[in-house]
Design an enzyme around this catalytic site. Sequence first.
Site, mmCIF file in Angstrom:
data_model
loop_
_atom_site.group_PDB
_atom_site.id
_atom_site.type_symbol
_atom_site.label_atom_id
_atom_site.label_comp_id
_atom_site.label_asym_id
_atom_site.label_seq_id
_atom_site.Cartn_x
_atom_site.Cartn_y
_atom_site.Cartn_z
ATOM 1 N N GLU A 94 0.851 -1.183 0.000
ATOM 2 C CA GLU A 94 0.000 0.000 0.000
ATOM 3 C C GLU A 94 0.889 1.236 0.000
ATOM 4 O OE1 GLU A 94 -3.602 1.890 2.812
ATOM 5 O OE2 GLU A 94 -2.664 -0.040 3.310
ATOM 6 N N GLU A 120 -6.007 -9.645 3.725
ATOM 7 C CA GLU A 120 -5.168 -8.988 4.731
ATOM 8 C C GLU A 120 -5.105 -9.894 5.951
ATOM 9 O OE1 GLU A 120 -5.649 -4.868 5.765
ATOM 10 O OE2 GLU A 120 -6.385 -4.329 3.751
ATOM 11 N N ASN A 135 -12.042 -1.352 -0.514
ATOM 12 C CA ASN A 135 -11.321 -1.849 0.658
ATOM 13 C C ASN A 135 -12.084 -1.520 1.933
ATOM 14 O OD1 ASN A 135 -8.713 -2.693 2.182
ATOM 15 N ND2 ASN A 135 -9.155 -0.655 2.987
ATOM 16 N N GLU A 136 -12.379 -2.551 2.726
ATOM 17 C CA GLU A 136 -12.946 -2.393 4.076
ATOM 18 C C GLU A 136 -14.060 -1.340 4.132
ATOM 19 O OE1 GLU A 136 -9.786 -1.808 6.905
ATOM 20 O OE2 GLU A 136 -9.047 -3.854 6.674
ATOM 21 N N GLN A 178 1.876 -6.435 5.451
ATOM 22 C CA GLN A 178 2.194 -6.134 4.067
ATOM 23 C C GLN A 178 3.528 -6.775 3.703
ATOM 24 O OE1 GLN A 178 1.484 -1.992 3.029
ATOM 25 N NE2 GLN A 178 -0.421 -1.965 4.167
ATOM 26 N N ASN A 230 -6.468 1.288 3.178
ATOM 27 C CA ASN A 230 -7.216 2.505 3.476
ATOM 28 C C ASN A 230 -6.861 3.639 2.514
ATOM 29 O OD1 ASN A 230 -8.338 1.107 5.586
ATOM 30 N ND2 ASN A 230 -7.186 2.150 7.188
#
Length: 497
Positions: free
Chosen positions: A26, A290, A171-172, A344, A71
Site C-alpha cells: 500500500e 489482509e 477496501n474495508e 504487508q 485505506n
Amino acid sequence: MKTKVTIVKDFTKGKVDDKLFSSFIEHLGRAVYTGIYEPGHSTSDEQGFRKDVIELVKDLRVGLVRYPGGNFLSGYNWKDGIGPRESRPVRLDRAWHTIETNQIGIDEFADWAKKAGTEVMAAVNMGTGTIQDAADMVEYCNYPSGTAWSDLRIKNGHKEPHKIKYWCVGNEMDGPWQICHLDAVDYGKKAREAIKLMKWTDESIQTIVCGSASSSMPTYPEWDRIVLEHTYDLADFISIHRYFENKGDDDDFLASFYDMEQFIKTSCATCDYVKALKRSKKEMMLSFDEWNIWYQSKLEPHPWMTEPRILEDHYSLLDALAFSGMAITLLNHADRVKVACLAQLVNVIAPVFTEPGKGAYKQSIYFPFRDVSLYGRGTVLTPIVRTENKLTQAYGEVPAVIFSTIYNEENEEVTVFALNTNKNESSETQIDLSSFGKTQMIMRTELSGKDLGAKNSLENPDAIKTVEISPVQSDNNIYDVNLNAASWNVLRFKICK
C-alpha cells in the site's frame, strides 16, 4: 506431552492455490518509498527499484501483490499516478495523514511486479471513486489499443497491456474509518454496478468484493450476507481481513489460529446461506487478502510528512510462532480460501525490512511464510491428530500442537507443518505415513529459541533463523520426532517407488 498424527493419502481437503501465498503493498509509510523504490540506492536499478528487496521477494515466491491499498485506496485517484513524473500532482493522503508524491503508480508497479516474479492484484476506489473510474482503470491496464485509455497507456511507455486478472472492488467499506464509508446495502449496489462495467470492459477479470474488515466488527457477518445478496452472481470472491497482536497473554496470542479458523468457518457458512438463497450452483470462495500480526495499539498521530515511519512493527520469535499458526489455518482451509495476502510486504508490518541508503533484512515472520510458500503447494490432507489440549483465557481449550499436511503428487512428497504452542513442554510426536507405502524423511527444519522476544535487525540479521535438523529414519513409515516447546517445524518426506 505425546501426540500421534496419522496421515491418510485419501483424506483430501482441497487443492492449494498458488494465490494463497500472496502479499500486499500500500502507499503507506515506507512500503513504497525507501521500501521497494529508492532511486540512488546502491542496489537500485534503472527505474529506482531496490534489487536487494526484489531478490528477497523472489525468494518468497509471492503469487500476487495487492495494490495500491488498503485505506489509502478509498481517497486515491489512480490517474494521479500515470504519465510524466514531473507532471504528477502531490496530494494529501487523508487516510494515513501523509503526503503522496505519486512518483509510483500502476505502470511502475506493474513493472516492479514482473521483476519480482509476481503479479498485480489491483484495487479500485469505492470511496471517493466512481464506477466509471473503476472501468477506466481496467481499460487503461488491460485493453490492447485503439481507445483513449489504452492509447494513453501506450503513450506512457507500455505498449503491451498489463493483463491484470484480479481486482479488489474497494477496501474495508464496512469500516467507519474508511473514506466515504458505506452501509452494506449501498456498498452492495455500488459494487454490483462497478463489477458489471469492469467485466463489460474485460470479461476475463475476476473480482473480489469487500467482506468484513474483522470478525470483531459489530456488523459481521450481516454485512457479508447483504453484500453477497447484491453481488453473488457477479463476484468471484469475498474478502475478509484479520490481524492479531499480543495483548499480554502469550497463550492466548499463540492460540490466535483458533479465532482465525472460526472466522473462516463463519464466513463460509454465510456464503453458503446466500448460495442457497439464490438457488445458485456457484460456490463463493474467500480472499483473505489482509492477515498478519499487527500491533495496532502502537499507532500514534504524526504531522503531515512523506514516507513516515509508521506501522513498522519489529517482529519477535513469539510473533513468528503465532504467525505460523495462522499460516497453518489458511492451508487447512485451502478448499475455500483461494487467495490470501500477507499484509504487508516491505517495512509496513512486513517480513522484509529496509533502511534508506543501507541494507535489507528478513524479519522473523519471513521464515514461516517462506516455508509454506516453498513446501505448501499441492493437496491439503486432513490428518487424524491425537494430542493434548491447553487452556486459554480467550478461547477455552485449544490443541497444543497443530498440523497441516500437504501431498505434492507431482513431486511425490508429503510435507508436514507442525506448531507446538506449548511454551514449556516438548511434544513426543509420532507421524504415521503407512498409507503412502515406502517413505523417507528428506528434510527437517525448526524455528525456535530460548528467547521468545528475540528479533532480527540490520546489525544482527540472524538472531532468528530456521535451522536444519537431521532427518529421522524409519523402516515401517512411522516416524518418532520431538517437537520442541514453542517451535515451528517443517518435515518433508519422499515417497519411494
